[in-house]
Design a protein around this motif. Sequence first.
Motif, PDB file in Angstrom:
ATOM      1  N   VAL A   1      52.228  19.466  32.322  1.00  0.00           N
ATOM      2  CA  VAL A   1      51.961  20.896  32.208  1.00  0.00           C
ATOM      3  C   VAL A   1      52.731  21.671  33.283  1.00  0.00           C
ATOM      4  O   VAL A   1      53.309  22.725  33.007  1.00  0.00           O
ATOM      5  CB  VAL A   1      50.443  21.182  32.311  1.00  0.00           C
ATOM      6  N   ALA A   2      52.761  21.148  34.497  1.00  0.00           N
ATOM      7  CA  ALA A   2      53.459  21.830  35.584  1.00  0.00           C
ATOM      8  C   ALA A   2      54.933  22.026  35.255  1.00  0.00           C
ATOM      9  O   ALA A   2      55.523  23.059  35.582  1.00  0.00           O
ATOM     10  CB  ALA A   2      53.316  21.040  36.881  1.00  0.00           C
ATOM     11  N   ASP A   3      55.538  21.055  34.581  1.00  0.00           N
ATOM     12  CA  ASP A   3      56.947  21.172  34.221  1.00  0.00           C
ATOM     13  C   ASP A   3      57.148  22.188  33.096  1.00  0.00           C
ATOM     14  O   ASP A   3      58.134  22.920  33.089  1.00  0.00           O
ATOM     15  CB  ASP A   3      57.515  19.804  33.830  1.00  0.00           C
ATOM     16  N   VAL A   4      56.222  22.247  32.153  1.00  0.00           N
ATOM     17  CA  VAL A   4      56.300  23.255  31.089  1.00  0.00           C
ATOM     18  C   VAL A   4      56.229  24.644  31.718  1.00  0.00           C
ATOM     19  O   VAL A   4      57.015  25.533  31.386  1.00  0.00           O
ATOM     20  CB  VAL A   4      55.165  23.081  30.050  1.00  0.00           C
ATOM     21  N   VAL A   5      55.284  24.825  32.642  1.00  0.00           N
ATOM     22  CA  VAL A   5      55.121  26.109  33.321  1.00  0.00           C
ATOM     23  C   VAL A   5      56.403  26.473  34.070  1.00  0.00           C
ATOM     24  O   VAL A   5      56.899  27.599  33.974  1.00  0.00           O
ATOM     25  CB  VAL A   5      53.915  26.079  34.289  1.00  0.00           C
ATOM     26  N   THR A   6      56.966  25.513  34.799  1.00  0.00           N
ATOM     27  CA  THR A   6      58.188  25.756  35.571  1.00  0.00           C
ATOM     28  C   THR A   6      59.349  26.123  34.664  1.00  0.00           C
ATOM     29  O   THR A   6      60.046  27.118  34.887  1.00  0.00           O
ATOM     30  CB  THR A   6      58.550  24.507  36.401  1.00  0.00           C
ATOM     31  N   ILE A   7      59.567  25.332  33.625  1.00  0.00           N
ATOM     32  CA  ILE A   7      60.719  25.544  32.753  1.00  0.00           C
ATOM     33  C   ILE A   7      60.585  26.841  31.958  1.00  0.00           C
ATOM     34  O   ILE A   7      61.426  27.737  32.051  1.00  0.00           O
ATOM     35  CB  ILE A   7      60.921  24.339  31.813  1.00  0.00           C
TER      36      ILE A   7
END
Length: 195
Positions: free
Chosen positions: A108-114
């Motif tokens: 989820v953190a990577d989805v938010v970042t990207i």
Amino acid sequence: MQSALHSQEREYYFAQCQLMQESVDKMKAYRHDVKLHLAALKDFTADNKEATEYLNTLLGDVEESEVYSDMGNIAFDSIINFKIKDVVAKHINFQLSIFIPPALNIEVADVVTILGNLLDNAFDAVEKVEDKMIRLTVEVNRGVLFIKMENTYDGIMKYVDGKHEAKQAITTRKDGDGHGYGLRNIQKSVEKYDG
């Protein structure tokens, strides 16, 4: 200790996305029923022109609030729905094409970042032009997640430290210091998945 902090950060991002999704779900449920109530009230106030006009405005506002992504993937749906409401308010031509399964092997953190950084950068770029267009495509093809962001911009870009390298962060801001982190963060997240 760092692993525990990373795990805690992931839980935080997931909890934030769940809250945003719950908010979208509540809004959908509210919008569903409130339209019926407002329509009924409009009939009761047919002889009062001002009340009827006011109810028509409210009905229009309810119709306009929209869910843009409802694929069942909390991370993607919540970020897209949260960010896009501002785009619509600013009358930006936004086109979304999203076809993904409810579960993907991406944190989820990577989805938010990207997605968050891509959308923020696109919003910043279209603010500087008259022809405001943002197009986001997200799909899974043969097990590979594909994210494509397109937007209009004024054609002016500044490379950090004057370098023009594939991995070098770019900024359109006059002061390059403190900017370009979003693109670097996107790059880090993408590389985690061999992208």
